[in-house]
Design a protein around this motif. Structure first.
Motif, PDB file in Angstrom:
ATOM      1  N   LEU A 108     -23.515 -21.765  14.109  1.00 27.95           N
ATOM      2  CA  LEU A 108     -23.149 -21.287  12.660  1.00 27.95           C
ATOM      3  C   LEU A 108     -21.408 -19.890  12.730  1.00 27.95           C
ATOM      4  CD1 LEU A 108     -26.232 -18.757  12.749  1.00 27.95           C
ATOM      5  CD2 LEU A 108     -26.151 -21.081  11.101  1.00 27.95           C
ATOM      6  N   GLN A 109     -21.341 -20.170  11.364  1.00 24.03           N
ATOM      7  CA  GLN A 109     -20.121 -18.891  10.853  1.00 24.03           C
ATOM      8  C   GLN A 109     -19.729 -17.282  11.738  1.00 24.03           C
ATOM      9  OE1 GLN A 109     -18.443 -18.597   7.205  1.00 24.03           O
ATOM     10  NE2 GLN A 109     -18.417 -16.599   7.242  1.00 24.03           N
ATOM     11  N   GLY A 110     -18.972 -17.830  12.941  1.00 20.10           N
ATOM     12  CA  GLY A 110     -18.613 -16.205  13.946  1.00 20.10           C
ATOM     13  C   GLY A 110     -19.457 -16.190  15.012  1.00 20.10           C
ATOM     14  N   GLY A 112     -17.929 -18.440  17.133  1.00 20.69           N
ATOM     15  CA  GLY A 112     -16.856 -18.646  18.090  1.00 20.69           C
ATOM     16  C   GLY A 112     -16.585 -20.230  18.138  1.00 20.69           C
ATOM     17  N   LYS A 113     -16.418 -21.114  17.361  1.00 21.27           N
ATOM     18  CA  LYS A 113     -16.474 -22.582  16.968  1.00 21.27           C
ATOM     19  C   LYS A 113     -14.728 -22.819  17.418  1.00 21.27           C
ATOM     20  CE  LYS A 113     -18.373 -23.486  13.453  1.00 21.27           C
ATOM     21  NZ  LYS A 113     -18.635 -22.136  13.565  1.00 21.27           N
ATOM     22  N   THR A 114     -14.516 -21.725  16.474  1.00 24.14           N
ATOM     23  CA  THR A 114     -13.048 -21.958  16.797  1.00 24.14           C
ATOM     24  C   THR A 114     -12.496 -21.573  17.627  1.00 24.14           C
ATOM     25  OG1 THR A 114     -12.944 -22.268  14.134  1.00 24.14           O
ATOM     26  CG2 THR A 114     -10.711 -22.140  15.220  1.00 24.14           C
ATOM     27  N   ALA A 118     -10.731 -24.401  20.883  1.00 25.32           N
ATOM     28  CA  ALA A 118      -8.989 -24.018  21.743  1.00 25.32           C
ATOM     29  C   ALA A 118      -9.744 -23.606  22.913  1.00 25.32           C
ATOM     30  CB  ALA A 118      -8.210 -22.945  21.395  1.00 25.32           C
ATOM     31  N   LYS A 119     -10.211 -23.007  23.386  1.00 28.00           N
ATOM     32  CA  LYS A 119      -9.953 -22.645  24.859  1.00 28.00           C
ATOM     33  C   LYS A 119     -11.091 -24.400  25.171  1.00 28.00           C
ATOM     34  CE  LYS A 119     -11.989 -18.038  24.493  1.00 28.00           C
ATOM     35  NZ  LYS A 119     -13.713 -17.688  24.527  1.00 28.00           N
ATOM     36  N   LEU A 120     -11.252 -25.157  25.219  1.00 29.27           N
ATOM     37  CA  LEU A 120     -12.253 -26.097  25.805  1.00 29.27           C
ATOM     38  C   LEU A 120     -10.913 -26.893  25.325  1.00 29.27           C
ATOM     39  CD1 LEU A 120     -15.221 -27.441  24.058  1.00 29.27           C
ATOM     40  CD2 LEU A 120     -14.709 -26.834  26.383  1.00 29.27           C
ATOM     41  N   GLU A 146      -6.623 -22.296   9.342  1.00 28.69           N
ATOM     42  CA  GLU A 146      -4.867 -21.892   9.891  1.00 28.69           C
ATOM     43  C   GLU A 146      -5.497 -21.205  11.460  1.00 28.69           C
ATOM     44  OE1 GLU A 146      -1.680 -21.770   9.224  1.00 28.69           O
ATOM     45  OE2 GLU A 146      -2.297 -23.704   7.227  1.00 28.69           O
ATOM     46  N   GLN A 147      -6.506 -20.990  11.357  1.00 33.58           N
ATOM     47  CA  GLN A 147      -7.265 -20.131  12.462  1.00 33.58           C
ATOM     48  C   GLN A 147      -6.983 -21.218  13.567  1.00 33.58           C
ATOM     49  OE1 GLN A 147     -10.740 -18.589  12.541  1.00 33.58           O
ATOM     50  NE2 GLN A 147     -10.949 -17.966  14.795  1.00 33.58           N
ATOM     51  N   LEU A 148      -7.372 -22.454  13.692  1.00 36.42           N
ATOM     52  CA  LEU A 148      -7.361 -23.752  14.215  1.00 36.42           C
ATOM     53  C   LEU A 148      -5.991 -24.133  15.013  1.00 36.42           C
ATOM     54  CD1 LEU A 148      -9.273 -25.326  16.386  1.00 36.42           C
ATOM     55  CD2 LEU A 148      -8.601 -27.009  14.314  1.00 36.42           C
ATOM     56  N   THR A 248     -20.868 -18.250  24.190  1.00 39.43           N
ATOM     57  CA  THR A 248     -19.840 -17.501  23.995  1.00 39.43           C
ATOM     58  C   THR A 248     -19.985 -15.213  24.236  1.00 39.43           C
ATOM     59  OG1 THR A 248     -20.278 -16.928  21.130  1.00 39.43           O
ATOM     60  CG2 THR A 248     -18.994 -18.745  21.995  1.00 39.43           C
ATOM     61  N   LYS A 249     -19.204 -14.940  24.120  1.00 41.75           N
ATOM     62  CA  LYS A 249     -19.836 -13.298  23.228  1.00 41.75           C
ATOM     63  C   LYS A 249     -20.550 -12.884  24.718  1.00 41.75           C
ATOM     64  CE  LYS A 249     -18.763 -13.954  19.356  1.00 41.75           C
ATOM     65  NZ  LYS A 249     -18.762 -13.784  17.386  1.00 41.75           N
ATOM     66  N   LEU A 250     -20.051 -13.002  26.284  1.00 42.49           N
ATOM     67  CA  LEU A 250     -20.281 -12.908  27.694  1.00 42.49           C
ATOM     68  C   LEU A 250     -20.202 -11.742  27.742  1.00 42.49           C
ATOM     69  CD1 LEU A 250     -22.737 -16.190  29.351  1.00 42.49           C
ATOM     70  CD2 LEU A 250     -23.853 -13.803  28.313  1.00 42.49           C
ATOM     71  N   ALA A 273     -19.598 -20.438  29.699  1.00 40.54           N
ATOM     72  CA  ALA A 273     -19.598 -19.208  28.474  1.00 40.54           C
ATOM     73  C   ALA A 273     -18.693 -18.599  28.386  1.00 40.54           C
ATOM     74  CB  ALA A 273     -20.180 -18.245  30.128  1.00 40.54           C
ATOM     75  N   GLY A 274     -18.252 -18.210  27.060  1.00 39.54           N
ATOM     76  CA  GLY A 274     -17.365 -17.375  26.678  1.00 39.54           C
ATOM     77  C   GLY A 274     -17.533 -16.224  27.071  1.00 39.54           C
ATOM     78  N   VAL A 275     -16.074 -15.434  27.692  1.00 40.29           N
ATOM     79  CA  VAL A 275     -16.173 -14.373  27.960  1.00 40.29           C
ATOM     80  C   VAL A 275     -14.959 -13.756  27.930  1.00 40.29           C
ATOM     81  CG1 VAL A 275     -17.564 -15.140  30.351  1.00 40.29           C
ATOM     82  CG2 VAL A 275     -14.812 -14.947  30.543  1.00 40.29           C
ATOM     83  N   SER A 276     -14.999 -13.822  26.756  1.00 40.19           N
ATOM     84  CA  SER A 276     -13.228 -13.294  25.754  1.00 40.19           C
ATOM     85  C   SER A 276     -12.650 -13.414  24.755  1.00 40.19           C
ATOM     86  CB  SER A 276     -12.106 -12.825  26.768  1.00 40.19           C
ATOM     87  OG  SER A 276     -11.075 -13.232  26.990  1.00 40.19           O
ATOM     88  N   GLU A 277     -12.172 -12.486  23.847  1.00 40.43           N
ATOM     89  CA  GLU A 277     -11.439 -13.638  22.528  1.00 40.43           C
ATOM     90  C   GLU A 277     -10.270 -14.672  23.437  1.00 40.43           C
ATOM     91  OE1 GLU A 277     -11.665 -10.867  18.644  1.00 40.43           O
ATOM     92  OE2 GLU A 277     -11.094  -9.979  20.460  1.00 40.43           O
ATOM     93  N   LYS A 278      -9.090 -13.905  24.045  1.00 43.28           N
ATOM     94  CA  LYS A 278      -8.807 -15.207  25.008  1.00 43.28           C
ATOM     95  C   LYS A 278      -8.971 -16.146  25.060  1.00 43.28           C
ATOM     96  CE  LYS A 278      -5.450 -10.886  26.119  1.00 43.28           C
ATOM     97  NZ  LYS A 278      -6.641 -10.256  27.571  1.00 43.28           N
TER      98      LYS A 278
HETATM   99  P1  GDP Z   1     -16.059 -19.780  14.892  1.00 48.75           P
HETATM  100  O1  GDP Z   1     -16.449 -18.947  12.871  1.00 48.75           O
HETATM  101  O2  GDP Z   1     -17.790 -20.047  15.293  1.00 48.75           O
HETATM  102  O3  GDP Z   1     -15.464 -20.762  14.079  1.00 48.75           O
HETATM  103  O4  GDP Z   1     -15.835 -18.246  14.944  1.00 48.75           O
HETATM  104  P2  GDP Z   1     -14.759 -17.970  16.100  1.00 48.75           P
HETATM  105  O5  GDP Z   1     -13.981 -18.800  16.599  1.00 48.75           O
HETATM  106  O6  GDP Z   1     -13.699 -17.679  14.560  1.00 48.75           O
HETATM  107  O7  GDP Z   1     -15.331 -16.363  16.454  1.00 48.75           O
HETATM  108  C1  GDP Z   1     -15.598 -15.519  15.328  1.00 48.75           C
HETATM  109  C2  GDP Z   1     -15.060 -14.358  16.194  1.00 48.75           C
HETATM  110  O8  GDP Z   1     -15.465 -14.289  18.031  1.00 48.75           O
HETATM  111  C3  GDP Z   1     -13.877 -13.681  17.303  1.00 48.75           C
HETATM  112  O9  GDP Z   1     -13.202 -12.570  16.364  1.00 48.75           O
HETATM  113  C4  GDP Z   1     -12.773 -14.231  18.457  1.00 48.75           C
HETATM  114  O10 GDP Z   1     -12.491 -14.172  18.785  1.00 48.75           O
HETATM  115  C5  GDP Z   1     -15.157 -14.269  18.621  1.00 48.75           C
HETATM  116  N1  GDP Z   1     -14.881 -14.559  19.778  1.00 48.75           N
HETATM  117  C6  GDP Z   1     -14.837 -16.028  20.251  1.00 48.75           C
HETATM  118  N2  GDP Z   1     -15.722 -15.944  20.915  1.00 48.75           N
HETATM  119  C7  GDP Z   1     -15.661 -14.959  21.670  1.00 48.75           C
HETATM  120  C8  GDP Z   1     -15.543 -14.061  23.663  1.00 48.75           C
HETATM  121  O11 GDP Z   1     -16.585 -15.478  24.417  1.00 48.75           O
HETATM  122  N3  GDP Z   1     -15.926 -13.163  23.989  1.00 48.75           N
HETATM  123  C9  GDP Z   1     -15.433 -12.549  22.587  1.00 48.75           C
HETATM  124  N4  GDP Z   1     -15.304 -10.474  23.207  1.00 48.75           N
HETATM  125  N5  GDP Z   1     -14.983 -12.973  21.247  1.00 48.75           N
HETATM  126  C10 GDP Z   1     -15.542 -13.875  21.198  1.00 48.75           C
END
Ligand code: GDP
Length: 296
Positions: A108-110, A112-114, A118-120, A146-148, A248-250, A273-278
Motif C-alpha cells: 500500500l501507499q505509505g 515504505g516501498k520506496t 533504496a535500503k535493499l 523523484e523520491q526514488l 517496516t517501521k519496527l 525488518a525496517g528499523v528507521s527512516e534512514k
Molecule cells: P511508499 O509509499 O510505500 O513508497 O512509502 P515510503 O517509502 O514513501 O515511506 C512512507 C513513510 O514511511 C516515509 O516517511 C518513510 O520515511 C517512512 N518509513 C519507511 N520505512 C520506515 C521504517 O522502517 N521506519 C520508520 N520510522 N519510517 C519508515
C-alpha cells in the motif's frame, strides 16, 4: 528477562500451586492470558485462534522441566511456536536467476516501498557486491519518482528515469532492457500503491509481474498497521505469488504482531525488518528476537 506474558502467567500460577504439569484444567486459564497478550500485540483475531489451538496441542500434558513452573513452561512453548511460525524460510534475497534478477516491490501507499527499495539496493551493493538499478513504475505521483531518484543516489545505486505519461509496463520493460544491456545484476522495481486495496491497482501489478517475471516479489507492510495488515496481506497474496515480506517501521512502538498475521496469511517468509527512516535502517528479520517483542 521478565515479559508481560510471564508476569501475567506467574500471577495466575500462584493460584494453582502444586500442579507440576500443564493440564487440561489449568491450560485454559493460561491460554486466555496468551490470547490477551497476542491481541494486545495486534495479532489478528483469526490468527490468534489458530495459534492458540496449536499451542494448546503442544502444551497439554508436557512435563515441567527442572524448576520451571507451568506458567514459565507455557511461555517457553509459546515463544518457540511464535518464533518457528514467523521464522521459517530463507532470510535473504534470492538472486538465483539469469541476471538481471528482478525484484518487484508491492504494498500500500505509505507502507515504505520506496524507502525499502533504496535500503535493499544498499544491502545488495554492500553485502552481495551487486550492481543495482532501480526504477519507479508509479505513474500517478511524480513525487514518488523523484523520491526514488533521491534515495537511490543515497544508496549508491543507479536510477532509471520514468515519467507519469508512460505506462507502468513500458517503464518496467525499458528498465529491464537497460539493465540487460549494461550488465546490472539486479533491477528493483518500485510500484504504485493506493491508500486502500483496489482492483485497478491489483490488475496493474499483476501485469507488471507477468511482464517482468521477477525472482522476488516482496510485500512491504507497515508493522503499525496492526489488525488491518491481515486484509492487505490477503489481497496481495491473492493477486501475486509473493516470495517474501518486509515488515517496516519496527522502530515504532508497535509490538509487531502484524508479523505473525502476515506470515500466516501469505505463507511467505519475512525476510527483512525496517528499523528507521534512514537508508541503512534495514535488518535481516530475526524471528526469535521478534517473538520476545510480540510477547512484550
Ligand atoms: P511508499 O509509499 O510505500 O513508497 O512509502 P515510503 O517509502 O514513501 O515511506 C512512507 C513513510 O514511511 C516515509 O516517511 C518513510 O520515511 C517512512 N518509513 C519507511 N520505512 C520506515 C521504517 O522502517 N521506519 C520508520 N520510522 N519510517 C519508515
Amino acid at each position: 528477562m521478565a515479559s508481560a506474558l510471564t508476569d501475567r502467567l506467574s500471577r495466575l500460577v500462584k493460584t494453582m500451586r502444586g500442579q507440576a504439569r500443564i493440564t487440561e484444567s489449568n491450560v485454559q486459564d493460561m491460554l486466555r492470558e496468551v490470547r490477551m497478550a497476542l491481541l494486545e500485540a495486534d495479532v489478528a483475531l483469526p490468527v490468534v485462534r489458530d495459534f492458540i489451538a496449536r499451542v494448546k496441542e503442544k502444551a497439554l500434558g508436557q512435563e515441567v522441566v527442572g524448576s520451571l513452573n507451568p506458567g514459565q513452561a507455557l511461555v517457553g512453548i509459546v515463544h518457540k511456536e511464535l518464533a518457528s511460525t514467523m521464522g521459517e524460510g530463507i532470510s535473504d534475497i534470492n538472486l538465483a536467476a539469469q541476471p538481471p534478477a528482478v525484484i518487484l516491490m508491492a504494498g500500500l501507499q505509505g507502507a515504505g516501498k520506496t524507502t525499502t527499495t533504496a535500503k535493499l539496493a544498499k544491502h545488495l551493493i554492500e553485502r552481495r557486491k551487486k550492481k543495482v538499478l532501480t526504477v519507479s513504475a508509479d505513474v500517478y505521483r511524480p513525487a514518488a519518482i523523484e523520491q526514488l531518484k533521491t534515495v537511490t543516489k543515497q544508496a549508491g545505486a543507479e536510477w532509471f528515469p520514468s515519467a507519469p505519461n508512460q505506462k507502468p509496463q513500458d517503464i518496467a520493460l525499458a528498465a529491464l532492457d537497460h539493465a540487460r544491456r549494461h550488465y546490472f545484476d539486479v533491477l528493483l522495481v518500485d510500484t504504485a500503491g493506493r491508500l486502500a486495496i483496489d482492483e485497478a491497482l491489483m490488475a496493474e501489478i499483476r501485469d507488471l509481474h507477468a511482464a517482468l517475471k521477477p525472482v522476488e516479489t516482496l510485500f512491504v507492510v507497515d508493522a503499525m498497521q496492526g489488525q488491518d495488515a491481515v486484509n492487505t496481506a490477503r489481497a496481495f497474496k491473492e493477486a501475486l505469488p509473493l516470495t517474501g515480506i518486509v515488515l517496516t517501521k519496527l522502530d515504532g512502538d508497535s509490538r509487531g504482531g502484524a508479523a505473525l498475521s502476515v506470515r500466516q496469511v501469505t505463507g511467505a517468509p519475512i525476510k527483512f525488518a525496517g528499523v528507521s527512516e534512514k537508508i541503512d535502517g534495514l535488518e535481516v528479520f530475526d524471528a526469535d528476537r521478534h517473538a520476545g517483542r510480540v510477547l512484550g
